[in-house]
Motif scaffolding. Structure first.
Motif, PDB file in Angstrom:
ATOM      1  N   SER A  81       0.799  -1.439   0.062  1.00  0.00           N
ATOM      2  CA  SER A  81      -0.034  -0.061   0.000  1.00  0.00           C
ATOM      3  C   SER A  81       0.856   1.305   0.036  1.00  0.00           C
ATOM      4  CB  SER A  81      -0.856   0.099   1.223  1.00  0.00           C
ATOM      5  OG  SER A  81      -1.766  -1.161   1.189  1.00  0.00           O
ATOM      6  N   ILE A  82       1.901   1.266   0.680  1.00  0.00           N
ATOM      7  CA  ILE A  82       2.614   2.334   0.896  1.00  0.00           C
ATOM      8  C   ILE A  82       3.629   2.577  -0.603  1.00  0.00           C
ATOM      9  CG2 ILE A  82       4.966   3.400   1.847  1.00  0.00           C
ATOM     10  CD1 ILE A  82       4.070   1.843   4.516  1.00  0.00           C
ATOM     11  N   TYR A  83       3.653   1.433  -1.173  1.00  0.00           N
ATOM     12  CA  TYR A  83       4.639   1.442  -2.283  1.00  0.00           C
ATOM     13  C   TYR A  83       3.599   2.091  -3.442  1.00  0.00           C
ATOM     14  CZ  TYR A  83       6.476  -0.173  -6.753  1.00  0.00           C
ATOM     15  OH  TYR A  83       6.890  -0.292  -8.225  1.00  0.00           O
ATOM     16  N   ASN A  84       2.315   1.673  -3.663  1.00  0.00           N
ATOM     17  CA  ASN A  84       1.453   2.105  -4.380  1.00  0.00           C
ATOM     18  C   ASN A  84       1.093   3.625  -4.203  1.00  0.00           C
ATOM     19  OD1 ASN A  84       1.057  -0.326  -5.473  1.00  0.00           O
ATOM     20  ND2 ASN A  84      -0.709  -0.872  -4.359  1.00  0.00           N
ATOM     21  N   HIS A  85       1.083   4.073  -3.008  1.00  0.00           N
ATOM     22  CA  HIS A  85       0.978   5.555  -2.404  1.00  0.00           C
ATOM     23  C   HIS A  85       2.124   6.311  -3.087  1.00  0.00           C
ATOM     24  CE1 HIS A  85      -0.069   9.181  -0.338  1.00  0.00           C
ATOM     25  NE2 HIS A  85       0.795   8.860   0.450  1.00  0.00           N
ATOM     26  N   PHE A  86       3.313   5.747  -2.905  1.00  0.00           N
ATOM     27  CA  PHE A  86       4.547   6.554  -3.479  1.00  0.00           C
ATOM     28  C   PHE A  86       4.455   6.551  -4.950  1.00  0.00           C
ATOM     29  CE2 PHE A  86       7.762   6.112   0.248  1.00  0.00           C
ATOM     30  CZ  PHE A  86       6.971   6.709   1.302  1.00  0.00           C
TER      31      PHE A  86
END
Length: 199
Positions: free
Chosen positions: A189-194
Motif C-alpha cells: 500500500s505504501i509502495y502504491n501510494h508513493f
C-alpha cells in the motif's frame, strides 16, 4: 513488555522478515525512497517524502491504532503524525490535502499488528536515514528531523519491545499468516501510494 531472548528469537519473527523481504526491497527501490538516502538529496525531496509519510501515519493512527488500543501498552508513545507535522512546519511546508493509503483493508487485530510491524520497522530504519538528512545545513541543528529521530536513544529498545509483543501475540493466537498478510499489505500500500504521486 519483556524482551526475553527466547521470544525474540521466535521462528515467526524470521518468517515475517523473510516473507516480506521482496515487498520491502521493492519499496526501497522507488525513486522517492532512494532520494532521501542519496548524498545528492535536495531539501524538496526530503519535504516531499515527509508529506507522503504523513498520509501513511495519518491513516495508521486513524484506522490501525484504535484496533490495538488496550493491547499494546505503549501505543500512544508510538504515534508519529505530529512529529511529521512539526518537521513540515519547520520547513515552512503547508500540507493542504491527504491521500488514503490503507483504504481497502478488512482490518482485524492480527492484520493491524502486521501493518504496525512495518511502521515500527520504518522507525528503526529512520535512524539510518537521519544520518544522511542531518548533513543538510538546514537540518544539522536537530530541527526538522523529529520524525527520523524516532524514539531517540530508545529506538532499539522500542523495536525489541514491539517484536516481543508481536511474537507473544502470534504464539497466543496462532495468527502468524494474518500478521504477515497485514505486513505485506502495508508495504504494498505504501509502495502504491508513493508510486501514484511520483514527481
Amino acid at each position: 513488555m519483556s524482551t526475553t531472548a527466547s521470544t525474540i528469537s521466535s521462528g515467526f519473527l524470521n518468517d515475517i522478515k523473510t516473507q516480506t523481504a521482496d515487498s520491502h526491497t521493492k519499496l526501497e527501490r522507488l525513486p522517492v525512497s532512494a532520494s532521501i538516502i542519496s548524498p545528492d538529496m535536495k531539501l524538496e525531496d526530503y519535504t516531499f517524502y515527509l508529506s507522503l509519510m504523513h498520509d501513511v501515519h495519518k491513516d495508521t493512527e486513524e484506522l490501525v491504532f484504535p484496533l490495538l488500543s488496550g493491547i499494546i501498552e505503549d501505543l500512544e508513545q508510538r504515534k508519529k503524525k505530529q512529529l511529521i507535522e512539526d518537521d513540515l512546519s519547520y520547513l515552512n511546508y503547508t500540507k493542504t490535502s491527504s491521500a488514503k493509503v490503507f483504504q481497502d483493508a478488512k482490518l482485524t487485530v492480527p492484520f493491524a499488528v502486521g501493518i504496525l510491524y512495518v511502521m515500527e520497522g520504518s522507525t528503526l530504519g529512520g535512524r539510518f536515514i537521519l544520518k544522511n538528512v542531518s548533513t543538510f545545513p538546514e537540518l544539522s541543528n536537530g530541527k526538522g528531523v523529529s520524525y527520523f529521530n524516532g524514539y531517540g536513544d530508545k529506538t532499539g529498545s522500542f523495536w525489541k519491545a514491539f517484536l516481543n509483543f508481536m511474537a507473544q501475540y502470534e504464539e497466543e493466537h496462532n495468527c502468524g499468516d494474518e500478521i504477515i498478510e497485514g505486513a505485506k499489505y502495508a508495504f504494498d500500500s505504501i509502495y502504491n501510494h508513493f508510486e501514484s504521486v511520483q514527481r
